[in-house]
Design an enzyme around this catalytic site. Structure first.
Site, mmCIF file in Angstrom:
data_model
loop_
_atom_site.group_PDB
_atom_site.id
_atom_site.type_symbol
_atom_site.label_atom_id
_atom_site.label_comp_id
_atom_site.label_asym_id
_atom_site.label_seq_id
_atom_site.Cartn_x
_atom_site.Cartn_y
_atom_site.Cartn_z
ATOM 1 N N TYR A 264 -27.490 -1.591 -17.378
ATOM 2 C CA TYR A 264 -28.149 -2.858 -17.028
ATOM 3 C C TYR A 264 -29.620 -2.920 -17.437
ATOM 4 C CZ TYR A 264 -23.793 -3.396 -14.538
ATOM 5 O OH TYR A 264 -22.461 -3.475 -14.253
ATOM 6 N N HIS B 203 -11.570 -19.078 -15.886
ATOM 7 C CA HIS B 203 -12.265 -17.784 -15.891
ATOM 8 C C HIS B 203 -11.906 -16.994 -17.156
ATOM 9 C CE1 HIS B 203 -13.871 -13.991 -14.189
ATOM 10 N NE2 HIS B 203 -12.877 -13.458 -14.875
ATOM 11 N N HIS C 184 -2.038 -8.451 -13.847
ATOM 12 C CA HIS C 184 -3.433 -8.778 -13.526
ATOM 13 C C HIS C 184 -4.076 -9.488 -14.730
ATOM 14 C CE1 HIS C 184 -7.047 -8.597 -11.104
ATOM 15 N NE2 HIS C 184 -7.655 -8.566 -12.270
ATOM 16 N N ALA C 185 -4.657 -10.661 -14.483
ATOM 17 C CA ALA C 185 -5.142 -11.516 -15.571
ATOM 18 C C ALA C 185 -6.243 -10.838 -16.379
ATOM 19 C CB ALA C 185 -5.667 -12.833 -14.995
ATOM 20 N N ARG D 133 -19.735 -5.905 -11.689
ATOM 21 C CA ARG D 133 -19.812 -7.076 -12.557
ATOM 22 C C ARG D 133 -19.419 -8.372 -11.826
ATOM 23 N NH1 ARG D 133 -15.232 -5.331 -16.891
ATOM 24 N NH2 ARG D 133 -16.722 -3.641 -17.113
ATOM 25 N N ARG E 290 0.803 -1.235 0.000
ATOM 26 C CA ARG E 290 0.000 0.000 0.000
ATOM 27 C C ARG E 290 0.834 1.282 0.000
ATOM 28 N NH1 ARG E 290 -2.718 -4.212 1.075
ATOM 29 N NH2 ARG E 290 -4.959 -4.334 0.608
HETATM 30 O O1 X8Z Z 1 -10.171 -9.303 -12.149
HETATM 31 C C1 X8Z Z 1 -10.588 -10.449 -12.151
HETATM 32 C C2 X8Z Z 1 -10.248 -11.392 -13.284
HETATM 33 C C3 X8Z Z 1 -10.047 -10.679 -14.561
HETATM 34 S S1 X8Z Z 1 -11.541 -10.171 -15.294
HETATM 35 C C4 X8Z Z 1 -8.971 -12.115 -12.963
HETATM 36 N N1 X8Z Z 1 -11.335 -10.895 -11.111
HETATM 37 C C5 X8Z Z 1 -11.647 -10.044 -9.973
HETATM 38 C C6 X8Z Z 1 -10.404 -9.721 -9.161
HETATM 39 O O2 X8Z Z 1 -9.368 -10.342 -9.364
HETATM 40 O O3 X8Z Z 1 -10.477 -8.836 -8.296
HETATM 41 C C7 X8Z Z 1 -11.915 -12.212 -10.979
HETATM 42 C C8 X8Z Z 1 -12.581 -12.234 -9.644
HETATM 43 C C9 X8Z Z 1 -12.620 -10.820 -9.152
HETATM 44 ZN ZN ZN Z 2 -12.858 -11.641 -15.818
#
Ligand code: X8Z
Ligand code: ZN
Length: 602
Positions: A212, A372, A342-343, A510, A175
């Site tokens: 929405y 996912h 970040h994925a 979302r 942080r």
């Molecule tokens: O950000 C994501 C995905 C990519 S759409 C990995 N998610 C959120 C997070 O990581 O905070 C999936 C669950 C919640």
């Molecule tokens: Zn996602």
């Protein structure tokens, strides 16, 4: 309402001179003109989108000053164009257009996450802020034990360490990355709000809530309604976990009453708690396997994890991933450059150029994340034949729920045995350990999924000023999640900025919705597959007929209001937490018994 407005304008025409009335008649666009406008706008946005997506991909997989500049230039152009088109779209308000044109006009106004003010230079400025914030977060490092560590390193420590002093240091260390982002974030909020007002929304939060197929206020009320359905279960889980943390760490670290210390839950944001299963495991029932260990033992590598995910979708009848997916995806963290770890999942051309971008590790969490992300890709490909403005999830919660739905089956012991990861699927005696593990991720997530955008809605509306960002964040974190920071926060703290989606400007409600929808999908899918056992034991692997029906919903993209899409697959038209409640019912009963004598709540 519409006819009242038409009557009023007819009256106004009558009060004019004949020449003025003729000019006004000529100025009122016809339905055919509205359609021609929409077709042209759609083609222009589509033409620009590949350029923007490629610039964004290059920046996300190779962060430098230059790639940030390139991305900001491309995104700035797209913003300027989309803002201009959205304002022009307002000219056709009240014109009796066909339903497809009407929906496209609406989607044009909602096209951007952060619209820019129309004045010269504003779109470029906003785009540069966005690229910069995302890059600052993604390249963030801090000093720990004499070495600079990344978020990935810090997450490993939070997952594995059981030393409260170390957890606190790493939690606080991460942080320190966000305070420098606060001023830019405040400037971004101001610009996006100005842009949103230009499009007729009171602020950017109202624009987000307008996506929405219902009024923004009605959507906010919907999220509260659904939260009320699941809140008692969350409180039950919180109570149980807190008692176990108290047993392990003692009153000095985690008191038995009140909120939970945020750094003890195995995750940097306390958003999913599966990593501390070892601490909260039921005393008497053993869990016979651990997915982390199974993957390592079976010699999985990141590519094998993605191939396994692909095979799951293939079993439902989806075509294999294209060769370019394998050539162009980023599956592991490159060692020689900065990237956004970040994925995410991408479609660069609206057709087959689908890719994932991950820094995959061989563990159960990323095994799940692969499913996912692939869900996003298969969805993108399924709606690839829709016109450009209809390429999107029925709503953004659907987009997040597709892969999670697949993951629900892919985590069942039955499936793990089918693919050879597990020798023998355990019997019903392991239902509670299994459900507890799932709840640590799925139920624990719910209040976090809800509050991130509650915070942003307050920020965008101006209820929370920049000087109050951090206090407002912790007010929500404590109210909804029942957690507190491990120590007092510094005066300059900007803790929301330490969660990717805030500097990354990805709306978050979302995920809350997805955590509800995925169980609605799962319940309907299992029924279609003829399953009559408990929902948590159901896997839809190999259910091709079910897959065909699921694909029919996916192919709709955002061409219809989301309740139509939900109904197409589940027969239901409402966001409904009864499916997640059904899935976890045996655990909720068990938790209630465990919590006897505890003072639950905080
Ligand atoms: O950000 C994501 C995905 C990519 S759409 C990995 N998610 C959120 C997070 O990581 O905070 C999936 C669950 C919640
Ligand atoms: Zn996602």
């Amino acid at each position: 309402m519409k006819s009242y407005l038409m009557a009023a304008s007819a009256a106004a025409l009558m009060a004019m001179t004949p020449l003025a009335a003729a000019q006004a008649q000529a100025a009122r666009p016809t339905p055919a003109e509205a359609k021609a406008f929409v077709d042209k706008a759609e083609a222009e946005l589509e033409a620009l989108s590949v350029y923007t997506a490629k610039a964004a991909w290059v920046r996300a997989t190779y962060i430098t000053e230059d790639t940030q500049w390139l991305e900001a230039k491309a995104v700035g152009e797209e913003k300027a164009l989309a803002t201009k088109l959205a304002m022009e779209a307002a000219r056709y308000d009240g014109v009796a257009v066909d339903p497809v044109t009407a929906r496209k006009l609406m989607l044009l106004k909602l096209y951007l996450v952060l619209p820019a003010p129309a004045r010269e230079g504003a779109a470029a400025e906003l785009a540069a802020l966005e690229s910069g914030l995302d890059s600052t977060y993604s390249t963030g490092k801090f000093d720990y034990k004499g070495r600079q560590i990344t978020l990935n390193d810090a997450e490993d420590i939070l997952r594995e360490s059981r030393d409260p002093a170390e957890l606190k240091a790493v939690w606080e260390g991460w942080r320190t990355v966000s305070p420098p982002m606060r001023a830019d974030y405040a400037q971004l909020v101001a610009l996006a709000n100005e842009g949103s007002k230009g499009l007729g929304y009171s602020d950017t939060g109202a624009l987000w809530r307008a996506k929405y197929d219902m009024a923004p206020d009605a959507f906010a009320a919907e999220t509260d309604r659904v939260w009320a359905q699941v809140e008692p279960f969350y409180k039950n889980l919180h109570c149980y976990v807190r008692a176990k943390l108290n047993d392990k760490y003692g009153d000095g670290v985690q008191p038995r009453t009140g909120p939970i210390r945020a750094d003890l839950l195995g995750n940097m944001w306390a958003q999913s708690w599966g990593n501390i299963y070892d601490i909260v495991a039921p005393a008497r029932v053993r869990s016979s396997y651990d997915l982390d260990q199974l993957l390592v033992k079976a010699n999985y590598d990141p590519t094998k994890m993605v191939k396994t995910g692909e095979a799951f979708y293939s079993s439902l009848g989806f075509a294999p991933l294209p060769q370019t997916f394998w050539e162009r995806s980023q599956i592991t963290r490159p060692q020689d450059r900065e990237v956004v770890c970040h994925a995410s999942a991408w479609n660069l051309d609206g057709k087959d150029d689908i890719r994932i971008k991950m820094c995959t590790k061989v563990n159960g969490e990323d095994f799940y994340t692969v499913h996912h992300e692939l869900g996003h890709n298969y969805y993108q490909r399924a709606y690839g034949d829709q016109p450009y403005l209809f390429k999107g999830g029925a709503n953004d919660g659907f987009h997040e729920a597709i892969g999670d739905f697949a993951g629900l089956s892919a985590l069942t012991p039955t499936y793990l045995q089918q693919i050879g990861l597990l020798d023998q699927a355990p019997g019903a005696e392991e239902d509670i350990p299994f459900l507890l593990k799932m709840a640590l991720d799925k139920i624990a997530f719910l209040p976090f999924g809800l509050l991130v955008d509650k915070w942003r809605w307050e920020v965008f509306s101006g209820d929370v000023a920049p000087a109050e960002y951090n206090d407002a964040w912790w007010t929500l974190r404590t109210r909804y999640q029942g957690i507190v920071p491990p120590g007092p926060r510094p005066a300059d703290a900007f803790d929301p900025g330490a969660k990717y989606h805030v500097p990354g400007n990805t709306p978050y409600m979302r995920y809350f919705l997805a955590h509800i929808y995925q169980f609605q999908f799962h319940r309907a899918a299992c029924a279609q597959a003829g399953w009559d056992g408990p929902l948590h034991r159901c896997s839809v692997y190999d259910e091709a007929e079910m897959g065909r029906r699921f694909n029919a919903m996916m192919e709709m993209g955002q061409s219809k209001p989301w309740p139509d899409a939900l109904e197409a697959f589940t027969g239901e038209r409402q966001t409904d937490a009864s499916a997640i409640a059904d899935y976890f019912a045996p655990l909720n009963t068990w938790l209630t018994a465990q919590n006897k004598g505890e003072q639950c709540g905080w």
